[in-house]
Design a protein around this motif. Structure first.
Motif, mmCIF file in Angstrom:
data_model
loop_
_atom_site.group_PDB
_atom_site.id
_atom_site.type_symbol
_atom_site.label_atom_id
_atom_site.label_comp_id
_atom_site.label_asym_id
_atom_site.label_seq_id
_atom_site.Cartn_x
_atom_site.Cartn_y
_atom_site.Cartn_z
ATOM 1 N N PRO A 243 9.856 -17.700 -16.909
ATOM 2 C CA PRO A 243 10.632 -16.673 -16.215
ATOM 3 C C PRO A 243 9.729 -15.571 -15.663
ATOM 4 O O PRO A 243 8.739 -15.187 -16.291
ATOM 5 N N LEU A 244 10.074 -15.059 -14.507
ATOM 6 C CA LEU A 244 9.271 -14.017 -13.866
ATOM 7 C C LEU A 244 9.385 -12.704 -14.650
ATOM 8 O O LEU A 244 10.466 -12.349 -15.128
ATOM 9 N N GLU A 245 8.274 -11.995 -14.755
ATOM 10 C CA GLU A 245 8.293 -10.716 -15.479
ATOM 11 C C GLU A 245 9.107 -9.663 -14.740
ATOM 12 O O GLU A 245 9.836 -8.882 -15.358
ATOM 13 N N GLY A 246 8.952 -9.604 -13.426
ATOM 14 C CA GLY A 246 9.790 -8.699 -12.640
ATOM 15 C C GLY A 246 9.193 -7.364 -12.291
ATOM 16 O O GLY A 246 9.845 -6.542 -11.641
ATOM 17 N N SER A 247 7.964 -7.095 -12.687
ATOM 18 C CA SER A 247 7.330 -5.816 -12.348
ATOM 19 C C SER A 247 6.213 -6.048 -11.343
ATOM 20 O O SER A 247 5.608 -7.128 -11.309
ATOM 21 N N ILE A 248 5.961 -5.043 -10.519
ATOM 22 C CA ILE A 248 4.866 -5.136 -9.551
ATOM 23 C C ILE A 248 3.958 -3.926 -9.725
ATOM 24 O O ILE A 248 4.414 -2.850 -10.112
ATOM 25 N N PRO A 249 2.668 -4.083 -9.455
ATOM 26 C CA PRO A 249 1.741 -2.942 -9.612
ATOM 27 C C PRO A 249 1.887 -1.966 -8.448
ATOM 28 O O PRO A 249 2.540 -2.251 -7.442
ATOM 29 N N ASP A 250 1.265 -0.804 -8.598
ATOM 30 C CA ASP A 250 1.212 0.151 -7.497
ATOM 31 C C ASP A 250 0.396 -0.447 -6.357
ATOM 32 O O ASP A 250 -0.575 -1.185 -6.600
ATOM 33 N N MET A 251 0.785 -0.145 -5.141
ATOM 34 C CA MET A 251 0.032 -0.649 -3.989
ATOM 35 C C MET A 251 0.323 0.232 -2.783
ATOM 36 O O MET A 251 1.349 0.942 -2.743
ATOM 37 N N THR A 252 -0.548 0.187 -1.813
ATOM 38 C CA THR A 252 -0.328 0.915 -0.567
ATOM 39 C C THR A 252 0.814 0.248 0.178
ATOM 40 O O THR A 252 0.762 -0.943 0.474
ATOM 41 N N SER A 253 1.837 1.023 0.484
ATOM 42 C CA SER A 253 3.025 0.448 1.120
ATOM 43 C C SER A 253 3.938 1.577 1.591
ATOM 44 O O SER A 253 3.899 2.696 1.069
ATOM 45 N N SER A 254 4.763 1.255 2.558
ATOM 46 C CA SER A 254 5.825 2.199 2.911
ATOM 47 C C SER A 254 6.830 2.193 1.762
ATOM 48 O O SER A 254 6.962 1.203 1.040
ATOM 49 N N THR A 255 7.533 3.298 1.602
ATOM 50 C CA THR A 255 8.521 3.388 0.519
ATOM 51 C C THR A 255 9.571 2.289 0.650
ATOM 52 O O THR A 255 9.954 1.647 -0.329
ATOM 53 N N GLU A 256 10.017 2.047 1.873
ATOM 54 C CA GLU A 256 11.057 1.036 2.109
ATOM 55 C C GLU A 256 10.583 -0.351 1.682
ATOM 56 O O GLU A 256 11.296 -1.077 0.985
ATOM 57 N N HIS A 257 9.393 -0.731 2.114
ATOM 58 C CA HIS A 257 8.861 -2.054 1.753
ATOM 59 C C HIS A 257 8.686 -2.174 0.234
ATOM 60 O O HIS A 257 9.028 -3.203 -0.355
ATOM 61 N N TYR A 258 8.149 -1.128 -0.371
ATOM 62 C CA TYR A 258 7.866 -1.205 -1.816
ATOM 63 C C TYR A 258 9.157 -1.324 -2.620
ATOM 64 O O TYR A 258 9.256 -2.147 -3.526
ATOM 65 N N VAL A 259 10.158 -0.516 -2.278
ATOM 66 C CA VAL A 259 11.436 -0.562 -3.003
ATOM 67 C C VAL A 259 12.102 -1.922 -2.829
ATOM 68 O O VAL A 259 12.623 -2.510 -3.784
ATOM 69 N N ASN A 260 12.095 -2.448 -1.604
ATOM 70 C CA ASN A 260 12.701 -3.758 -1.358
ATOM 71 C C ASN A 260 11.967 -4.870 -2.108
ATOM 72 O O ASN A 260 12.591 -5.787 -2.652
ATOM 73 N N LEU A 261 10.632 -4.750 -2.117
ATOM 74 C CA LEU A 261 9.833 -5.744 -2.833
ATOM 75 C C LEU A 261 10.121 -5.683 -4.331
ATOM 76 O O LEU A 261 10.272 -6.712 -5.007
ATOM 77 N N GLN A 262 10.239 -4.478 -4.840
ATOM 78 C CA GLN A 262 10.547 -4.271 -6.254
ATOM 79 C C GLN A 262 11.899 -4.891 -6.605
ATOM 80 O O GLN A 262 12.049 -5.555 -7.644
#
Length: 455
Positions: A243-262
């Motif tokens: 099963p996938l853990e579900g967390s992602i590390p910090d990275m350079t990204s727009s807020t929209e992309h990062y939230v959607n990816l999360q």
């Protein structure tokens, strides 16, 4: 812990009183009885505890207490401080850990095996966008997923595997940078090793799911029931993955992309957890247990930490002493870095034999030190022969030091040994982090602590 006012009073009573002052929420009791007497006359006394810490016991009592605790499934830690050396040894049939919390572990991003939602998210983002602000705020996860697909198209559907191919892939990433200040592409280059990681589960996890305990029954522990469900998940819905853990590390990204990816990672993790939970409930029902006897929180924690599971098993003290591993001992004895540590381990056993034969420890009383040294040397040679290490010897200096110690318990050494033992107690009780799986040996002469894998 004690002061002048404690003179003439029971050590157990004084220490208990002072310990109680450290934490009012803890209840402390004491029994004025020699541990050896309790072990021999009242073995059921130990069954009331979750964990027992036994200090300063000789070999014979260690073997007896270990036998009692194993029979009652009570965790046991031995700690011994002797002059300028000391040992800590855990003894428990089996200890399972869900939250092992390793210091370094690869992020679970599935870059080399993206699921449909992640792939769809990546495909919707244009790496050739002309807006420089948008270009430098594309998450590196998206960059790597898309560039991996591009690479596979021209390389027969395979990812970079050789050193040259990996170097070429990084150059490809670098070539896509629109400006030298694009941190997201630098992150993609630095994180490209995550893309090259092999798919599937680790050999350690494979060993756990193939363990005989994964064939569960009504008496199986919750841990092994969930392992059985995990095994089914990997073979079916997981497609070879946990099963996938579900967390992602910090990275350079727009807020929209990062939230959607999360959200995409969290949704996949939740979906995997629900499938695992359903399999756990079905297995519980099949083995005749209440399908809801394992809490959701336990299954969820297991699902998130499935890649990091640990199972620790320890040989009994009796087995370690009666069936030693000559190859391991010889390896340590002939290794310059470990020879003193294993020498102290052997000599701590030798002084117990000595005490059993002569009713005192070597160097314990004033006078007769030369005779004690000679006797201890003879005892050590005999023990080495019994351990399958005939022909090997311990240094004269080490034997002389053991006699010079005179079985003294030095507060500074005892504090270190007690601290190490306490740390292991916390690991065992909380079932977090991985307890040590060998015999911890402390050498205060050279300020070294080492782990001997003899158990």
């Amino acid at each position: 812990m004690v002061d002048d006012s404690s003179l003439g009073q029971s050590k157990a009573k004084c220490v208990c009183s002072f310990l109680q002052e450290l934490n009012d929420a803890v209840k402390a009791k004491f029994i004025e009885e020699y541990p050896e007497a309790l072990i021999d006359t009242n073995p059921s006394f130990f069954s009331q505890f979750t964990l027992v810490v036994a200090t300063q016991l000789v070999e014979e009592s260690m073997v007896k207490l270990d036998r009692i605790c194993r029979q009652e499934n009570v965790m046991l830690i031995f700690a011994r401080s002797y002059g300028l050396t000391g040992l800590v040894r855990i003894s428990v049939k089996e200890h399972t850990v869900i939250e092992s919390k390793p210091d370094h572990f690869l992020d679970d991003l599935r870059l080399n095996n993206p699921w449909p939602e992640l792939r769809g998210f990546a495909e919707a983002i244009d790496l050739n966008v002309q807006d420089p602000v948008a270009h430098k705020h594309i998450p590196y996860v998206v960059i790597l997923v898309k560039m991996a697909d591009e690479w596979k198209t021209s390389h027969g559907g395979t990812l970079p595997s050789t050193r040259e191919q990996k170097r070429e892939f990084k150059e490809l990433l670098k070539a896509r940078m629109a400006a030298m200040d694009e941190d997201n592409y630098k992150e993609a280059i630095d994180a490209s090793f995550k893309l090259f990681a092999p798919q599937g589960i680790s050999s350690d996890l494979q060993q756990i799911i193939n363990d005989s305990c994964a064939e569960v029954g009504s008496s199986s522990s919750d841990f092994w029931v969930i392992v059985a469900a995990l095994k089914e998940f990997i073979a079916n819905e997981g497609g070879g993955e946990v099963p996938l853990e579900g967390s992602i590390p910090d990275m350079t990204s727009s807020t929209e992309h990062y939230v959607n990816l999360q959200k995409i990672y969290q949704a996949k993790s939740e979906a995997d957890y629900l499938v695992l939970e359903e399999r756990v409930r079905n297995i519980l029902k099949k083995i005749g247990r209440d399908p809801h006897s394992i809490p959701k929180a336990t299954i969820k924690s297991f699902s998130k930490n499935a890649r990091k599971l640990k199972v620790c098993r320890y040989r009994s003290i009796e087995d370690e002493y009666n069936n030693p591993s000559p190859a391991e001992l010889q390896k340590y004895l002939t290794d310059e870095d470990y020879s003193i540590a294993v020498g102290f381990y052997i000599l701590l056993r030798a002084v117990d034999r000595y005490a059993a034969n002569f009713n005192h420890f070597p160097g314990q009383f004033v006078g007769g030190l030369d005779e004690d040294i000679s006797r201890l040397k003879t005892t050590a040679v005999s023990l080495l022969n019994d351990l399958g290490c005939s022909g090997l010897t311990l240094t004269e200096d080490l034997i002389n030091e053991m006699c010079r110690f005179g079985a003294a318990e030095l507060h500074a050494v005892a504090a270190i040994i007690g601290g190490i033992a306490s740390q292991e107690v916390i690991k065992l009780i909380t079932k977090q982090f991985v307890p040590m799986t060998g015999t911890f040996a402390f050498n205060a002469i050279d300020h070294k602590s080492q782990l001997l894998n003899l158990c």
